[in-house]
Scaffold this motif. Structure first.
Motif, PDB file in Angstrom:
ATOM      1  N   LEU A 245      69.201  30.599  45.126  1.00  0.00           N
ATOM      2  CA  LEU A 245      69.233  31.403  43.907  1.00  0.00           C
ATOM      3  C   LEU A 245      67.942  31.330  43.097  1.00  0.00           C
ATOM      4  O   LEU A 245      67.825  31.998  42.060  1.00  0.00           O
ATOM      5  CB  LEU A 245      70.421  30.985  43.040  1.00  0.00           C
ATOM      6  CG  LEU A 245      70.302  29.703  42.187  1.00  0.00           C
ATOM      7  CD1 LEU A 245      71.525  29.568  41.295  1.00  0.00           C
ATOM      8  CD2 LEU A 245      70.044  28.468  42.973  1.00  0.00           C
ATOM      9  N   HIS A 246      66.967  30.561  43.557  1.00  0.00           N
ATOM     10  CA  HIS A 246      65.633  30.539  42.944  1.00  0.00           C
ATOM     11  C   HIS A 246      64.688  31.452  43.715  1.00  0.00           C
ATOM     12  O   HIS A 246      63.936  32.212  43.117  1.00  0.00           O
ATOM     13  CB  HIS A 246      65.084  29.105  42.926  1.00  0.00           C
ATOM     14  CG  HIS A 246      63.668  28.997  42.447  1.00  0.00           C
ATOM     15  ND1 HIS A 246      63.333  28.964  41.111  1.00  0.00           N
ATOM     16  CD2 HIS A 246      62.491  28.912  43.128  1.00  0.00           C
ATOM     17  CE1 HIS A 246      62.019  28.864  40.982  1.00  0.00           C
ATOM     18  NE2 HIS A 246      61.473  28.829  42.187  1.00  0.00           N
ATOM     19  N   SER A 247      64.741  31.369  45.034  1.00  0.00           N
ATOM     20  CA  SER A 247      63.867  32.199  45.863  1.00  0.00           C
ATOM     21  C   SER A 247      64.341  33.647  45.930  1.00  0.00           C
ATOM     22  O   SER A 247      63.577  34.531  46.317  1.00  0.00           O
ATOM     23  CB  SER A 247      63.779  31.620  47.277  1.00  0.00           C
ATOM     24  OG  SER A 247      65.058  31.294  47.777  1.00  0.00           O
ATOM     25  N   ALA A 248      65.579  33.869  45.541  1.00  0.00           N
ATOM     26  CA  ALA A 248      66.133  35.224  45.505  1.00  0.00           C
ATOM     27  C   ALA A 248      67.161  35.313  44.382  1.00  0.00           C
ATOM     28  O   ALA A 248      67.615  34.288  43.860  1.00  0.00           O
ATOM     29  CB  ALA A 248      66.779  35.585  46.841  1.00  0.00           C
ATOM     30  N   GLN A 249      67.524  36.528  44.020  1.00  0.00           N
ATOM     31  CA  GLN A 249      68.524  36.741  42.977  1.00  0.00           C
ATOM     32  C   GLN A 249      69.666  37.563  43.551  1.00  0.00           C
ATOM     33  O   GLN A 249      69.444  38.595  44.200  1.00  0.00           O
ATOM     34  CB  GLN A 249      67.902  37.468  41.772  1.00  0.00           C
ATOM     35  CG  GLN A 249      68.851  37.632  40.604  1.00  0.00           C
ATOM     36  CD  GLN A 249      68.184  38.285  39.413  1.00  0.00           C
ATOM     37  OE1 GLN A 249      67.037  38.705  39.490  1.00  0.00           O
ATOM     38  NE2 GLN A 249      68.896  38.387  38.304  1.00  0.00           N
ATOM     39  N   TRP A 250      70.880  37.119  43.301  1.00  0.00           N
ATOM     40  CA  TRP A 250      72.092  37.811  43.756  1.00  0.00           C
ATOM     41  C   TRP A 250      72.411  38.900  42.742  1.00  0.00           C
ATOM     42  O   TRP A 250      72.855  38.616  41.626  1.00  0.00           O
ATOM     43  CB  TRP A 250      73.232  36.793  43.857  1.00  0.00           C
ATOM     44  CG  TRP A 250      74.426  37.259  44.643  1.00  0.00           C
ATOM     45  CD1 TRP A 250      74.535  38.330  45.457  1.00  0.00           C
ATOM     46  CD2 TRP A 250      75.699  36.603  44.665  1.00  0.00           C
ATOM     47  NE1 TRP A 250      75.778  38.413  46.014  1.00  0.00           N
ATOM     48  CE2 TRP A 250      76.521  37.351  45.547  1.00  0.00           C
ATOM     49  CE3 TRP A 250      76.213  35.464  44.062  1.00  0.00           C
ATOM     50  CZ2 TRP A 250      77.851  36.992  45.798  1.00  0.00           C
ATOM     51  CZ3 TRP A 250      77.533  35.104  44.320  1.00  0.00           C
ATOM     52  CH2 TRP A 250      78.337  35.866  45.182  1.00  0.00           C
ATOM     53  N   VAL A 251      72.186  40.152  43.108  1.00  0.00           N
ATOM     54  CA  VAL A 251      72.270  41.245  42.139  1.00  0.00           C
ATOM     55  C   VAL A 251      73.519  42.105  42.299  1.00  0.00           C
ATOM     56  O   VAL A 251      73.843  42.895  41.408  1.00  0.00           O
ATOM     57  CB  VAL A 251      71.018  42.137  42.229  1.00  0.00           C
ATOM     58  CG1 VAL A 251      69.789  41.346  41.827  1.00  0.00           C
ATOM     59  CG2 VAL A 251      70.853  42.735  43.619  1.00  0.00           C
ATOM     60  N   TYR A 256      70.938  41.137  47.467  1.00  0.00           N
ATOM     61  CA  TYR A 256      70.070  40.186  46.769  1.00  0.00           C
ATOM     62  C   TYR A 256      68.654  40.747  46.785  1.00  0.00           C
ATOM     63  O   TYR A 256      68.308  41.604  47.603  1.00  0.00           O
ATOM     64  CB  TYR A 256      70.109  38.800  47.434  1.00  0.00           C
ATOM     65  CG  TYR A 256      69.544  38.777  48.840  1.00  0.00           C
ATOM     66  CD1 TYR A 256      68.177  38.587  49.067  1.00  0.00           C
ATOM     67  CD2 TYR A 256      70.365  38.971  49.948  1.00  0.00           C
ATOM     68  CE1 TYR A 256      67.649  38.581  50.345  1.00  0.00           C
ATOM     69  CE2 TYR A 256      69.851  38.958  51.235  1.00  0.00           C
ATOM     70  CZ  TYR A 256      68.504  38.769  51.427  1.00  0.00           C
ATOM     71  OH  TYR A 256      67.977  38.766  52.697  1.00  0.00           O
ATOM     72  N   THR A 257      67.841  40.260  45.861  1.00  0.00           N
ATOM     73  CA  THR A 257      66.434  40.640  45.829  1.00  0.00           C
ATOM     74  C   THR A 257      65.582  39.373  45.869  1.00  0.00           C
ATOM     75  O   THR A 257      65.904  38.374  45.219  1.00  0.00           O
ATOM     76  CB  THR A 257      66.084  41.441  44.566  1.00  0.00           C
ATOM     77  OG1 THR A 257      66.420  40.672  43.408  1.00  0.00           O
ATOM     78  CG2 THR A 257      66.840  42.756  44.545  1.00  0.00           C
ATOM     79  N   ALA A 259      62.358  36.917  45.225  1.00  0.00           N
ATOM     80  CA  ALA A 259      61.365  36.690  44.184  1.00  0.00           C
ATOM     81  C   ALA A 259      60.104  37.468  44.528  1.00  0.00           C
ATOM     82  O   ALA A 259      59.767  37.662  45.705  1.00  0.00           O
ATOM     83  CB  ALA A 259      61.065  35.203  44.055  1.00  0.00           C
ATOM     84  N   ARG A 264      59.369  32.669  46.273  1.00  0.00           N
ATOM     85  CA  ARG A 264      60.417  32.943  47.263  1.00  0.00           C
ATOM     86  C   ARG A 264      60.449  31.863  48.339  1.00  0.00           C
ATOM     87  O   ARG A 264      61.415  31.780  49.110  1.00  0.00           O
ATOM     88  CB  ARG A 264      60.210  34.331  47.890  1.00  0.00           C
ATOM     89  CG  ARG A 264      58.893  34.485  48.657  1.00  0.00           C
ATOM     90  CD  ARG A 264      58.767  35.868  49.308  1.00  0.00           C
ATOM     91  NE  ARG A 264      58.838  36.957  48.356  1.00  0.00           N
ATOM     92  CZ  ARG A 264      58.958  38.235  48.687  1.00  0.00           C
ATOM     93  NH1 ARG A 264      59.003  38.581  49.974  1.00  0.00           N
ATOM     94  NH2 ARG A 264      59.015  39.171  47.756  1.00  0.00           N
ATOM     95  N   TRP A 268      65.560  25.954  44.187  1.00  0.00           N
ATOM     96  CA  TRP A 268      65.766  25.601  42.783  1.00  0.00           C
ATOM     97  C   TRP A 268      65.751  24.091  42.575  1.00  0.00           C
ATOM     98  O   TRP A 268      65.118  23.587  41.660  1.00  0.00           O
ATOM     99  CB  TRP A 268      67.102  26.182  42.309  1.00  0.00           C
ATOM    100  CG  TRP A 268      67.383  25.907  40.861  1.00  0.00           C
ATOM    101  CD1 TRP A 268      66.923  26.611  39.787  1.00  0.00           C
ATOM    102  CD2 TRP A 268      68.171  24.841  40.337  1.00  0.00           C
ATOM    103  NE1 TRP A 268      67.377  26.053  38.619  1.00  0.00           N
ATOM    104  CE2 TRP A 268      68.160  24.959  38.931  1.00  0.00           C
ATOM    105  CE3 TRP A 268      68.910  23.808  40.911  1.00  0.00           C
ATOM    106  CZ2 TRP A 268      68.835  24.088  38.098  1.00  0.00           C
ATOM    107  CZ3 TRP A 268      69.586  22.929  40.076  1.00  0.00           C
ATOM    108  CH2 TRP A 268      69.540  23.063  38.690  1.00  0.00           C
TER     109      TRP A 268
END
Length: 394
Positions: A245-251, A256-257, A259, A264, A268
């Motif tokens: 959840l730091h290298s990517a974001q759950w949208v 996910y997207t 970083a 990326r 975390w």
């Protein structure tokens, strides 16, 4: 010019004056940190004990961001192109395992490549159908650039270049090797584990695609720290093998997207105190003057080489044209481990590099091990003389 008195005063692990206390010659293994690094780490650990890790970290967000700024200043890179990690091995592997490989692709490794790199390359070759091939060394021991050029074709996807071997004092021509690799579109991953902190590194001049570094060696940072540099376009486009959840974001439930930059390649969870310590180590080097530090290291290593070469039954094993701060040697009739232990009994610290760490190079040279002496700028010439006398007495 380097302020020798300041450097010694800032290094609690050595004696108060030249010729006293510990003779420390293992900065190629895990160096002695300056006081500011230890204080930074310990102070943050104490703060965590007072308020908890989350709050303590939130109080230092600007300082954590400044770690990448300091590293970027040292290697001439944008902070956004740097990912912090727990070691050079982790950094190297995170990049390497994210390079797409298919059957028939080729990975080239240096003749003196480190065991961790070679093992990872062999494992991925087995899994993907790619092949791993050794770049020959020339008569001086460094990468044979003509042989490398002859090996290049469109199937070469990655070239692993070892800047400085773990088992000796040569410096490979990294920029020249990179130009050759790029001529066919291959990526270049530079292992700078043994060069960062003792040699100038400018990622723009080197033109490498990625660079892996540890904190604990010549940078004099804490163990459990390191970083990965990626060429900016790769930092924004390459897909790591693992994400959180730091290298990517759950949208969205199914989306996910990543970083947008090199973060990326980070997770975390991390050792916040150690990373702050790494930042302190890099800033300390910048404050001393990197060129002055590099010059001091080179002078001490060259003094050792010349001194050891004058001792009967001692063979200096360093190869290459350009040398660095590592001085490797053997003593006829005495095992390397015995040398290390007998010197340790006299409060002199060296390390041993075994063939298993650099199998291709050591096997080709018929060496089972070498003793490795690696003096940093805080080592005085009186201490070097003490070490040389102890080796002569063996």
């Amino acid at each position: 010019m380097l302020d020798d008195k300041r450097v010694r005063a800032d290094t609690p692990g050595i004696g108060p004056g030249p010729g006293t206390g510990l003779v420390f010659l293992d900065s190629a293994g895990s160096s002695l940190s300056p006081r500011i690094v230890t204080d930074t780490v310990v102070d943050h650990l104490r703060r965590e004990a007072e308020v908890g890790g989350y709050r303590a970290a939130n109080e230092r967000l600007d300082d954590l961001a400044a770690v990448k700024t300091a590293i970027g200043t040292l290697i001439n890179a944008a902070p956004a192109s740097i990912a912090l990690s727990d070691s050079a091995t982790r950094s190297w592997a995170d990049f390497f395992y994210s390079v797409p490989l298919s059957p028939g692709d080729r990975v080239l490794i240096s003749g003196a490549d480190y065991a961790s790199n070679a093992i990872a390359a062999l494992q991925r070759a087995e899994a993907t159908g790619a092949t791993v091939q050794q770049i020959p060394s020339d008569g001086t021991g460094q990468i044979d650039l003509e042989a490398l050029a002859a090996m290049m074709d469109e199937r070469v996807k990655l070239v692993s270049v070892l800047h400085v071997p773990t088992n000796g004092g040569l410096v490979n021509p990294a920029a020249e090797a990179t130009r050759i690799a790029h001529s066919v579109g291959a990526l270049v991953l530079l292992d700078a584990c043994q060069s960062a902190g003792q040699l100038p590194i400018d990622v723009v001049e080197l033109d490498v695609d990625a660079l892996s570094v540890t904190g604990r060696k010549w940078l004099r940072g804490p163990r459990g720290t390191g970083f990965l540099y990626l060429r900016p376009e790769l930092a924004a486009s390459m897909v790591p093998e693992r994400l959180d959840l730091h290298s990517a974001q759950w949208v969205a439930p199914d989306k996910y997207t990543l970083a947008a930059d090199a973060s990326r390649f980070e997770f975390w969870e991390c050792d916040v105190a150690a990373r702050l310590g790494l930042g302190a180590a890099v800033r300390y080097l910048l404050d001393l003057g990197p060129d002055d530090v590099y010059t001091a290291i080179a002078a001490r290593a060259e003094y050792l080489r010349k001194s050891l070469q004058r001792i009967a039954r001692v063979t200096v094993r360093d190869l290459g044209i350009q040398h660095n701060g590592i001085v490797s040697f053997t003593v006829d009739g005495v095992e390397s481990i015995d040398i290390r232990d007998r010197l340790a009994a006299q409060d002199i610290t060296v390390s041993v590099s075994h063939a298993s760490s650099t199998l291709l190079d050591m096997t080709a040279r018929g060496l089972a091990s070498v003793v490795r002496a690696s003096p940093h700028c805080f080592v005085g010439f009186e201490e070097l003389d003490r070490f040389v006398a102890a080796v002569a007495a063996l």
